[in-house]
Design a protein around this motif. Sequence first.
Motif, PDB file in Angstrom:
ATOM      1  N   HIS A 165       0.751  -1.257  -0.074  1.00  0.00           N
ATOM      2  CA  HIS A 165      -0.017   0.066  -0.054  1.00  0.00           C
ATOM      3  C   HIS A 165       0.870   1.236   0.114  1.00  0.00           C
ATOM      4  O   HIS A 165       1.958   1.176   0.410  1.00  0.00           O
ATOM      5  CB  HIS A 165      -0.891  -0.036   1.292  1.00  0.00           C
ATOM      6  CG  HIS A 165      -2.059  -1.100   1.144  1.00  0.00           C
ATOM      7  ND1 HIS A 165      -2.148  -2.345   1.493  1.00  0.00           N
ATOM      8  CD2 HIS A 165      -3.406  -0.693   0.776  1.00  0.00           C
ATOM      9  CE1 HIS A 165      -3.235  -2.762   1.401  1.00  0.00           C
ATOM     10  NE2 HIS A 165      -4.075  -1.879   0.830  1.00  0.00           N
ATOM     11  N   LEU A 202      -5.043  -4.197   6.395  1.00  0.00           N
ATOM     12  CA  LEU A 202      -5.376  -2.707   6.098  1.00  0.00           C
ATOM     13  C   LEU A 202      -6.058  -1.784   7.049  1.00  0.00           C
ATOM     14  O   LEU A 202      -5.684  -0.772   7.488  1.00  0.00           O
ATOM     15  CB  LEU A 202      -5.820  -2.654   4.777  1.00  0.00           C
ATOM     16  CG  LEU A 202      -6.419  -0.867   4.470  1.00  0.00           C
ATOM     17  CD1 LEU A 202      -5.122  -0.379   4.050  1.00  0.00           C
ATOM     18  CD2 LEU A 202      -7.021  -0.986   3.056  1.00  0.00           C
ATOM     19  N   ILE A 222      -4.839   6.684   0.818  1.00  0.00           N
ATOM     20  CA  ILE A 222      -4.260   5.282   0.776  1.00  0.00           C
ATOM     21  C   ILE A 222      -4.553   4.457  -0.675  1.00  0.00           C
ATOM     22  O   ILE A 222      -5.841   4.788  -1.137  1.00  0.00           O
ATOM     23  CB  ILE A 222      -4.758   4.163   1.810  1.00  0.00           C
ATOM     24  CG1 ILE A 222      -4.490   4.757   3.299  1.00  0.00           C
ATOM     25  CG2 ILE A 222      -4.355   2.961   1.712  1.00  0.00           C
ATOM     26  CD1 ILE A 222      -4.957   3.980   4.541  1.00  0.00           C
ATOM     27  N   GLN A 224      -3.537   1.002  -3.217  1.00  0.00           N
ATOM     28  CA  GLN A 224      -2.963  -0.420  -3.184  1.00  0.00           C
ATOM     29  C   GLN A 224      -1.949  -0.225  -4.372  1.00  0.00           C
ATOM     30  O   GLN A 224      -2.041   0.326  -5.182  1.00  0.00           O
ATOM     31  CB  GLN A 224      -3.810  -1.473  -3.792  1.00  0.00           C
ATOM     32  CG  GLN A 224      -4.928  -1.793  -2.389  1.00  0.00           C
ATOM     33  CD  GLN A 224      -5.719  -2.976  -2.987  1.00  0.00           C
ATOM     34  OE1 GLN A 224      -6.357  -2.894  -3.696  1.00  0.00           O
ATOM     35  NE2 GLN A 224      -5.855  -3.956  -2.172  1.00  0.00           N
ATOM     36  N   SER A 235       0.619   4.628  -7.917  1.00  0.00           N
ATOM     37  CA  SER A 235      -0.485   4.713  -6.492  1.00  0.00           C
ATOM     38  C   SER A 235       0.149   6.082  -5.783  1.00  0.00           C
ATOM     39  O   SER A 235      -0.905   6.361  -4.849  1.00  0.00           O
ATOM     40  CB  SER A 235       0.131   3.259  -5.674  1.00  0.00           C
ATOM     41  OG  SER A 235      -0.393   2.176  -6.717  1.00  0.00           O
TER      42      SER A 235
END
Length: 491
Positions: A165, A202, A222, A224, A235
């Motif tokens: 993440h 998570l 956040i 992935q 990301s």
Amino acid sequence: MYKVLLVDDESLVLKSLEAGIDWKKSGFYVAGKANNGVKALQLVKELKPHVVFTDIRMPGISGLELIKKIKELDSTIQIIVISGYAEFAYVQKSLNYGVLGYCLKPFDDYEIDMLLNTASKAVEEIKQKRESYLLELFEEYTTDNSQSTFLTILSEEGLTAEALHVVVSIGKGKLCFNENAKYIAINIGSARSGYIVQCPNLDSMLSTDASLIPEGIQGIGIAQAARNMNSIMKSMEKATIKAWDFFIHGRKNVFIDHDDIKDDKAHQMMKQLEKAISNKDSALLQAKLDEMLIVENKQSLSILDALKIHNIVTFYASTDHSSSPKEEYIFSKEQLNTLFHSFESMIESLKKLIKDLEKSDSLQNESKTYNASLREVIKYINEHYRNDISIQSISKNFYLNPNYLSQLFKRELDVTFTEYLTTVRLQEAKGLLRSTGLTIGEIADQIGFRDYFYFIRLFKKHVQLTPKQYRNQDKPEARKVHSKPHSEDRS
């Protein structure tokens, strides 16, 4: 929080050291304990501690042998020797192996606090070097070599899972993660931090309790990511966009990017807004803006929607629709937040803009005496380009209409406002790259770019070189291909 491993063949010493020190106060916690060298080496590989406290004389693998093996595994681990007076000769010898320091039994709390303070500074310096190196990798085009180096750095920090993440925080302060989480922190802009995180759960990775989030943090995003450099970079951008959603939904919230979820309500609201504009229906337009403040409607919106709302209403209010009023558009999330501070404030400002438009006469008949004001505006830009300035903020300062000021720039200087500001900033960046040893991130911040990656892209576009290439273009070593750094340089 930094991890500590305690090693001593006497269990009473381990208990005394763990219980007798306020580890948290110094930013540490005891991640593991070992009563022999073999177990200690196993825990070093599993836990990847930042600091190891080890006895100097133990059966089996001695303290000196353990220190050598730890340094071979990871030279960045800080080692503090614990011993009695009788072993002081061994302690002196251990100093040649690169240990940070030593403390004698019985333990002195003040002495250990000082050693932890020194260790904390050393670990932080290592992290900053690693962060700087990672940013250099992100700056360059992805190659097999850079990808390999990137993955090596992840592995060295224990990030071995294929699914990771990326977390981005907007504002001042550092995030705290669950003790089971492994992560690398990167400073990606002014008051902006990025984290590459591996955590089995998570939900427990980061506390969503607002009281546990640093006061200076405004929003957290956040996303992935797969375990490769391109995915991490994409990301990072997604998480950054999500973090900025605090502008819509309030500060200190945690926003998670879900690629598979599309919000039709936001799309419908945008279409209704555009329809009101195409019909030139001011009353309907204001009503649609009001509808966006209704809680269930607002929940569907993102920071990108807020930018779009601002820009399409700005286009409607433009006096010259024959050319797109790009200078009045806001493309920067920072500028949007600096101007309005909240979604509600932005909506009220847009409604006022529509009302003022109905009352005002066309600017086509406005006097051209504003040329004198343009000189003052230019002077202001040259002196304040480091700040979050936009044509909207300058228009407010000088009591000018943004649309007219935009036209004035084009007519008098044959450049747009944005082009002029960008030229000023990039010229200063070139000078700093040539004349200082500041990092790329520090230079970006000094010239007014709060987003590291945006600065890199803009510099490449205008200069056809990355900032690093520009800085090193006259140096022979700049033409060499980067090789993987030695373990002591990788951080």
